[in-house]
Design a protein around this motif. Structure first.
Motif, PDB file in Angstrom:
ATOM      1  N   GLY A 109       0.816  -1.207   0.000  1.00  0.00           N
ATOM      2  CA  GLY A 109       0.000   0.000   0.000  1.00  0.00           C
ATOM      3  C   GLY A 109       0.850   1.257   0.000  1.00  0.00           C
ATOM      4  N   VAL A 110       0.493   2.220   0.873  1.00  0.00           N
ATOM      5  CA  VAL A 110       1.228   3.489   0.895  1.00  0.00           C
ATOM      6  C   VAL A 110       2.675   3.292   1.332  1.00  0.00           C
ATOM      7  CG1 VAL A 110      -0.785   4.944   1.260  1.00  0.00           C
ATOM      8  CG2 VAL A 110       0.401   3.989   3.235  1.00  0.00           C
ATOM      9  N   ARG A 111       2.943   2.268   2.140  1.00  0.00           N
ATOM     10  CA  ARG A 111       4.336   1.999   2.525  1.00  0.00           C
ATOM     11  C   ARG A 111       5.152   1.565   1.302  1.00  0.00           C
ATOM     12  NH1 ARG A 111       5.079  -2.167   5.581  1.00  0.00           N
ATOM     13  NH2 ARG A 111       3.047  -3.133   5.177  1.00  0.00           N
ATOM     14  N   GLY A 112       4.495   0.894   0.358  1.00  0.00           N
ATOM     15  CA  GLY A 112       5.170   0.530  -0.877  1.00  0.00           C
ATOM     16  C   GLY A 112       5.525   1.748  -1.702  1.00  0.00           C
ATOM     17  N   ALA A 113       4.633   2.748  -1.728  1.00  0.00           N
ATOM     18  CA  ALA A 113       4.919   4.002  -2.438  1.00  0.00           C
ATOM     19  C   ALA A 113       6.114   4.712  -1.813  1.00  0.00           C
ATOM     20  CB  ALA A 113       3.690   4.907  -2.423  1.00  0.00           C
ATOM     21  N   ALA A 114       6.183   4.690  -0.475  1.00  0.00           N
ATOM     22  CA  ALA A 114       7.312   5.319   0.222  1.00  0.00           C
ATOM     23  C   ALA A 114       8.621   4.594  -0.083  1.00  0.00           C
ATOM     24  CB  ALA A 114       7.047   5.326   1.728  1.00  0.00           C
TER      25      ALA A 114
END
Length: 472
Positions: A196-201
């Protein structure tokens, strides 16, 4: 020195030099902004709250940008003028001073993101769900800050010495890496876990490393020695440090205080409903598209004018600066209208609909109207800085921000509880007034203040010539 007459201005050579610098920088920024747009599109299926959270995290990154950009602007001032006078030692120690200051800022913000992300998100919004999403993003992307700021410092050095292709190509590699790893990590492709957003980071962090490595490899391959003469980077004298901080202090104050002012604005807008917060996050990405094109003109202006000032060609610097302001305004208007024409597919692709779609369109229309004047002010300020005048634009921007803009934003936001578009419009109420004052200063020529021996030697004759013209 011969007077540069308006009728004999070398338009062909000027436009060619402008294109050589402006287009690669604009393309680099366009790639970065396009990647941000794609990032937003890729996380959009996770919901408007996720889009809003990432937008607020981007505002924290923008505050970091404001804090280190003063050092970048100051370093560019010195590097461009030393490049014009062919003083290699001056170029290297200016880069070293700029790098040391910028990395200090990166460490502070990196630590805040890694060790106090909850506090950061509470500052920007009171929506608990958005806070939680932002915290998970900051805890990873904080590692990227050092690499992002390092690449920015190296890019400033390269651009100021007219090596604009290297940052552009490095940006292509970085953007490609970011997009591919977003696809891998956000949704768990190629056997990776869905983060999720951790993957984007994580993708952003990896891309920042690729950017730095690409710049280093290409600079080494092309024989650009200034980046690697580390000993020369730190050969500072007391006289140089004094001159550097005298020139940079107004720029640093400008960027820092404006960054704090923008943070207050973002905090105010962050108290709107979740649909408006999502619309603002998408708008900031589209704003980056317009600013990306503007950055090409800004960099070209700083280099083309600052180089002439450093070389003692003050009449040429003056004539170039006047023309750059109007060329920039025309280009920004064209780009803004193109973005507006494509607003429906863009906003829809970023998961805006209903109230959030209408809010995004409203913000975009307001911004395009004011951007022509806003970018004209911005370019004039950058031109003044590259020419040695770091005070005038700084004083005007800070005074109007704190005496006009912020009071209007806070009153409409917290006292009158006005609609979001009224608060947003108040962010730009000072631009027309400042534009008039900046134009008066531009035509006076008093912004030309060299730091090199060649420039200072030519200054008395230039000022006398300007006085004669003003009397006439």
């Amino acid at each position: 020195m011969e007077n540069v007459k308006k009728s004999s201005f070398p338009w062909k050579t000027f436009l060619k030099s402008l294109a050589i610098i402006a287009f690669p920088v604009a393309l680099q920024n366009l790639l970065t902004t396009t990647a941000s747009m794609v990032d937003t599109m890729m996380v959009a299926p996770l919901g408007e709250q996720t889009v809003g959270a990432l937008g607020l995290c981007a505002q924290f990154s923008s505050l970091m940008f404001s804090c280190y950009w003063g050092f970048s602007g100051g370093g560019s001032l010195f590097i461009a003028q030393y490049w014009g006078s062919k003083e290699d030692d001056g170029i290297q120690r200016s880069y070293g001073m700029m790098l040391a200051c910028m990395m200090t800022v990166a460490i502070v913000f990196g630590c805040a993101a890694l060790f106090a992300p909850e506090w950061v998100m509470r500052v920007y919004t009171d929506k608990e769900t958005i806070q939680q999403i932002g915290v998970s993003y900051l805890r990873i992307v904080g590692f990227a800050y050092l690499m992002q700021v390092l690449s920015m410092a190296m890019s400033t050095l390269l651009r100021s010495t007219e090596r604009v292709r290297i940052p552009m190509l490095a940006s292509i590699a970085s953007v490609a890496t970011n997009l591919f790893l977003n696809w891998v990590f956000i949704y768990g492709n190629l056997g990776a876990p869905a983060m999720g957003v951790r993957g984007a980071a994580l993708a952003t962090t990896c891309a920042a490393v690729v950017n730095v490595l690409s710049i280093c490899v290409m600079a080494k391959a092309t024989g650009f020695v200034h980046l690697f003469r580390v000993r020369g980077h730190f050969q500072w004298t007391r006289e140089y440090l004094k001159l550097f901080f005298i020139k940079c202090f107004p720029i640093i104050c400008n960027e820092l205080l404006i960054g704090v002012g923008n943070m207050v604005i973002n905090i105010t807008l962050g108290r709107q409903n979740e649909q408006v917060i999502a619309a603002i996050a998408v708008f900031r990405t589209l704003e980056g598209l317009i600013i990306g094109f503007f950055a090409g003109f800004s960099s070209a202006s700083s280099i083309l004018v600052g180089k002439c000032v450093g070389a003692g060609e003050l009449d040429t610097a003056y004539e170039r600066a006047k023309r750059l302001v109007y060329l920039c305004s025309g280009a920004i208007l064209t780009v803004g209208l193109c973005v507006l024409a494509l607003h429906r597919p863009i906003l829809t692709a970023m998961s805006l609909s209903g109230e959030s779609f209408q809010a995004g369109l409203t913000l975009l229309v307001i911004y395009i109207i004011v951007s022509v004047i806003r970018m004209g002010n911005w370019l004039q300020n950058d031109t003044y800085r590259a020419s040695g005048d770091a005070v005038t634009g700084t004083v005007l921007e800070i005074v109007f921000m704190y005496l006009m803009v912020l009071p209007a934003v806070l009153i409409t936001g917290f006292v009158l509880k006005a609609p979001y578009w009224v608060i947003f419009l108040c962010c730009y109420i000072d631009e027309p007034i400042r534009y008039v004052l900046m134009q008066i200063h531009l035509y006076s020529g008093k912004w030309i203040r060299p730091v090199t021996d060649l420039g200072m030697a030519a200054l008395p004759a230039f000022r006398e010539k300007r006085k004669r013209k003003q009397r006439a």
